[in-house]
Design a protein around this motif. Structure first.
Motif, mmCIF file in Angstrom:
data_model
loop_
_atom_site.group_PDB
_atom_site.id
_atom_site.type_symbol
_atom_site.label_atom_id
_atom_site.label_comp_id
_atom_site.label_asym_id
_atom_site.label_seq_id
_atom_site.Cartn_x
_atom_site.Cartn_y
_atom_site.Cartn_z
ATOM 1 N N THR A 205 0.832 -1.202 0.000
ATOM 2 C CA THR A 205 0.000 0.000 0.000
ATOM 3 C C THR A 205 0.875 1.264 0.000
ATOM 4 O O THR A 205 1.939 1.278 0.621
ATOM 5 N N ASN A 206 0.454 2.261 -0.747
ATOM 6 C CA ASN A 206 1.161 3.540 -0.864
ATOM 7 C C ASN A 206 2.437 3.484 -1.713
ATOM 8 O O ASN A 206 3.217 4.420 -1.726
ATOM 9 N N GLY A 208 2.611 3.496 -4.895
ATOM 10 C CA GLY A 208 2.475 4.310 -6.102
ATOM 11 C C GLY A 208 1.790 3.586 -7.249
ATOM 12 O O GLY A 208 1.960 3.954 -8.419
ATOM 13 N N LYS A 209 0.983 2.592 -6.941
ATOM 14 C CA LYS A 209 0.308 1.803 -7.983
ATOM 15 C C LYS A 209 -0.646 2.664 -8.814
ATOM 16 O O LYS A 209 -0.644 2.603 -10.037
ATOM 17 N N SER A 210 -1.448 3.469 -8.114
ATOM 18 C CA SER A 210 -2.429 4.279 -8.841
ATOM 19 C C SER A 210 -1.743 5.384 -9.646
ATOM 20 O O SER A 210 -2.171 5.717 -10.744
ATOM 21 N N THR A 211 -0.675 5.933 -9.090
ATOM 22 C CA THR A 211 0.099 6.944 -9.823
ATOM 23 C C THR A 211 0.652 6.333 -11.108
ATOM 24 O O THR A 211 0.604 6.946 -12.174
ATOM 25 N N ALA A 229 -5.588 3.812 -0.160
ATOM 26 C CA ALA A 229 -6.393 4.799 -0.885
ATOM 27 C C ALA A 229 -7.287 4.076 -1.891
ATOM 28 O O ALA A 229 -8.416 4.472 -2.134
ATOM 29 N N THR A 230 -6.760 3.028 -2.477
ATOM 30 C CA THR A 230 -7.512 2.284 -3.480
ATOM 31 C C THR A 230 -8.085 1.014 -2.872
ATOM 32 O O THR A 230 -7.350 0.230 -2.284
ATOM 33 N N LYS A 317 9.482 5.637 -7.298
ATOM 34 C CA LYS A 317 9.893 6.783 -6.470
ATOM 35 C C LYS A 317 11.397 7.035 -6.498
ATOM 36 O O LYS A 317 11.990 7.489 -5.510
ATOM 37 N N ASP A 319 12.789 9.327 -7.917
ATOM 38 C CA ASP A 319 13.041 10.776 -7.786
ATOM 39 C C ASP A 319 13.334 11.189 -6.347
ATOM 40 O O ASP A 319 13.805 12.291 -6.093
#
Ligand SMILES: Nc1nc2c(ncn2[C@@H]2O[C@H](COP(=O)(O)OP(=O)(O)OP(=O)(O)O)[C@@H](O)[C@H]2O)c(=O)[nH]1
Ligand SMILES: [Mg+2]
Length: 371
Positions: A205-206, A208-211, A229-230, A317, A319
């Motif tokens: 979770t978190n 970055g799957k949806s991103t 979130a999803t 991530k 970056d």
């Protein structure tokens, strides 16, 4: 909620693993708006039947609770109903376990009918075996040794209602599942001569799957810096060649020790993972524990019988580690995982094209294998 966290290590669990797990538990506490005041770890090979931790430790927790003015103690495991009531009696504040927290987060996040039904099902399945203990406590209040106190009767009624409701929800979910299957079939038919590649995006979770889903398909899936979130799977297409279309499915995130009731009730949603040709396993490499997280997610994939599927590790991530895409391409992270891996920044859209190429490469291999 002002919470003191408690975990154990020993036999099968290293101290390091338990510490990581507690760190995650802290995240779960924060996700329901609580504050974690600190944690205790005890070395124990087997949980104590009465208090989960040893009696001495339980008293220590009581002192800490008094000292910190905590109003909740959260255990980083599954507690039996008896353990919960023994602990509450001894310590004098509310006692929760990991499952309670996860179910609470899921029920706050559920938006669609399907997600709501699935969460309700998980909650009821969690409650059912625990009713017994509560009924006893209630009938004790009602007095009468050996008689069927009013509490016990209430428990029986509640049990019957729950069973009925579970049956009803399962039927409704079956119906939703059937419709979903039809939808999927229609989607996968494709145009004449068009090949379809089904890709499921999974991960902690978190991560970055949806991103990533948005970067790949330009679909506006909700992205948020929070756990879970999803909760629903969403599918969206991207045409990569005149004769090849990729269907991406974004899914609910995983964590350590995911309650079995939740896995069970989310199986319908996660069917998309089982049906996929390729799995994109998204990992947040800016988190120190990223290699551990990979194992956690692989454990859940195993439970879904999806561990044999071809996987591409998407190390996300980047970056947060380097300044530019050029620098990212020199990072050594992909060498740490077995098999196919691509490093990216979904947010900055670095490495997306490379990832698509990799998907096509693995997909062509898989499709060729299947034909
Ligand atoms: N710096 C950075 N942040 C990212 C990147 N990808 C995602 N994020 C952030 O990470 C957080 C989680 O992103 P999501 O895409 O919602 O993650 P998810 O895996 O779908 O999470 P759940 O649905 O909750 O399991 C958000 O705050 C994103 O903006 C990235 O490449 N770089
Ligand atoms: Mg998401």
């Amino acid at each position: 909620m002002r919470a003191v966290l408690v975990g154990v290590w020993g036999k099968d669990l290293s101290k390091e693993f338990s510490r990581e797990s507690i760190r995650e538990l802290k995240g779960l506490v924060e996700a329901v708006g609580g504050k974690s005041l600190g944690y205790l770890l005890q070395k124990r090979d087997y949980p104590d039947q009465r208090y989960y931790v040893g009696a001495g430790k339980a008293k220590e927790i009581k002192e800490i609770v008094r000292g910190t003015k905590a109003d909740t103690v959260v255990f980083d495991d599954f507690l039996t109903p008896a353990q919960v009531s023994n602990l509450e009696n001894l310590i004098g504040v509310r006692v929760l376990d990991r499952t309670d927290l996860v179910l609470e987060i899921f029920s706050r996040r559920a938006k669609t009918k399907e997600a709501k039904l699935q969460v309700e099902l998980a909650k009821l399945m969690h409650e059912l075996p625990r009713l017994h203990g509560k009924g006893k406590a209630l009938s004790r209040l009602g007095g009468g040794v050996g008689t069927r106190g009013p509490g016990e009767q209430e428990t029986e009624i509640r049990k019957r209602l729950i069973k009925k409701r579970i049956h009803k929800i399962k039927q409704e979910l079956e119906e939703i599942k059937r419709r979903r299957r039809e939808q999927r079939k229609r989607r996968e038919r494709g145009e004449k001569g068009e090949r379809i590649l089904r890709v499921a995006i999974v991960g902690y979770t978190n991560a970055g799957k949806s991103t990533l889903m948005n970067a790949l398909t330009k679909k506006g899936t909700t992205v948020a810096d929070m756990l879970f979130a999803t909760l629903d799977t969403k599918t969206s297409a991207r045409k990569v060649m005149p004769d090849l279309k990729i269907l991406f499915t974004d899914t609910v995130g995983f964590i350590r020790k995911l309650p079995p009731e939740l896995i069970e009730s989310f199986k319908a949603t996660l069917e998309e993972v089982q049906e996929a040709d390729i799995i994109l396993h998204v990992v947040d490499v800016s988190d120190d524990g990223w290699l551990d997280y990979i194992n956690t997610v692989n454990e859940v994939l195993k439970e879904l019988n999806a561990e044999e599927k071809p996987v591409i590790y998407v190390l996300n991530k980047a970056d947060r580690i380097v300044e530019t895409e050029e620098e990212m391409n020199h990072l050594p992270h992909t060498a740490f995982v077995e098999g196919d891996a691509v490093i990216i920044s979904a947010q900055n859209r670095w490495g997306i094209e490379k990832l698509v190429e990799k998907i096509v490469e693995v997909g062509t291999r898989e499709l060729a294998l299947k034909d």
